[in-house]
Enzyme design. Sequence first.
Site, mmCIF file in Angstrom:
data_model
loop_
_atom_site.group_PDB
_atom_site.id
_atom_site.type_symbol
_atom_site.label_atom_id
_atom_site.label_comp_id
_atom_site.label_asym_id
_atom_site.label_seq_id
_atom_site.Cartn_x
_atom_site.Cartn_y
_atom_site.Cartn_z
ATOM 1 N N MET A 1 0.802 -1.207 0.000
ATOM 2 C CA MET A 1 0.000 0.000 0.000
ATOM 3 C C MET A 1 0.846 1.274 0.000
ATOM 4 O O MET A 1 0.548 2.231 -0.715
ATOM 5 C CB MET A 1 -0.932 0.002 1.212
ATOM 6 C CG MET A 1 -1.912 1.160 1.233
ATOM 7 S SD MET A 1 -3.146 1.011 2.541
ATOM 8 C CE MET A 1 -4.137 -0.331 1.902
ATOM 9 N N LYS A 2 1.942 1.295 0.776
ATOM 10 C CA LYS A 2 2.721 2.531 0.899
ATOM 11 C C LYS A 2 3.543 2.845 -0.338
ATOM 12 O O LYS A 2 3.908 4.010 -0.559
ATOM 13 C CB LYS A 2 3.641 2.459 2.114
ATOM 14 C CG LYS A 2 4.708 1.383 2.038
ATOM 15 C CD LYS A 2 5.552 1.369 3.293
ATOM 16 C CE LYS A 2 6.628 0.273 3.213
ATOM 17 N NZ LYS A 2 7.456 0.242 4.445
ATOM 18 N N GLY A 3 3.865 1.853 -1.171
ATOM 19 C CA GLY A 3 4.661 2.097 -2.362
ATOM 20 C C GLY A 3 6.014 2.665 -2.001
ATOM 21 O O GLY A 3 6.635 2.246 -1.025
#
Length: 247
Positions: free
Chosen positions: A128-130
């Site tokens: 999700m955070k990339g």
Amino acid sequence: MIDLRSIRPYGDQMGDGAVQLSFTIPLECGPLAREVAKHFCEKLGFQDVTVATMEDMGENFTFFVVYAKTTISVDASAIKIVAPKFKKMTREQLDDLVKREFNRQIVVVGATVGTDAHTVGLDSILNMKGFHGDYGLERYHAFKVYNMGAQVPPIELVKKAREVQADVVLVSQVVTQRNIHIRHLTELMDLLYAEGLREDLLVIVGGPRITHELALELGYDAGFGAGTTPSDVANFIVQELLRKFSR
């Protein structure tokens, strides 16, 4: 106007050919090492060589940063680029496009296969955070992501793809010694064909030694190398699936 037929590195002035080099020489830090570094650069064809930094690395090794100039230029107009093709859209635009065109989430299964234990690249694309403020695929409403992690046998990745009815298989390969990545990627592709899954899947590979040209040669739909962002992969997946299944 830039002349694409004669591209040269830029330093202080356009076309001055200025470059920065860094390297280590196996000599004790001192006057001899400095002169060897300069002579080395001159033998490579560089001119106006200046040693900017000379650092003692210990045990008779010296690290250099050198500034120099070159007269060599490249004809950029003659270079043919082999790269994944996609239009860059925002996360919100992609989410809306998938909702409108697919009316469901796109299912993505990712893993590093074989003996490869490196997951930083895979996680930066999927999690999700990339990275660098570019969100990973888990952040998109458009995707349902299964991250299987590291050292996944190709057969297990194939089984997972069948189990979750994947649309996309995303493989990361960092370990490339003795071309082990070629063996792993070939084995995975052979299994996908043997199981009758290949034609229904978008299969993507990424890694620092991966090129789009190599991926195509191995039967993959795309290859992404160093510098790839999660949004690059997200855009390619959505747009290529639309192209692939609208033929």
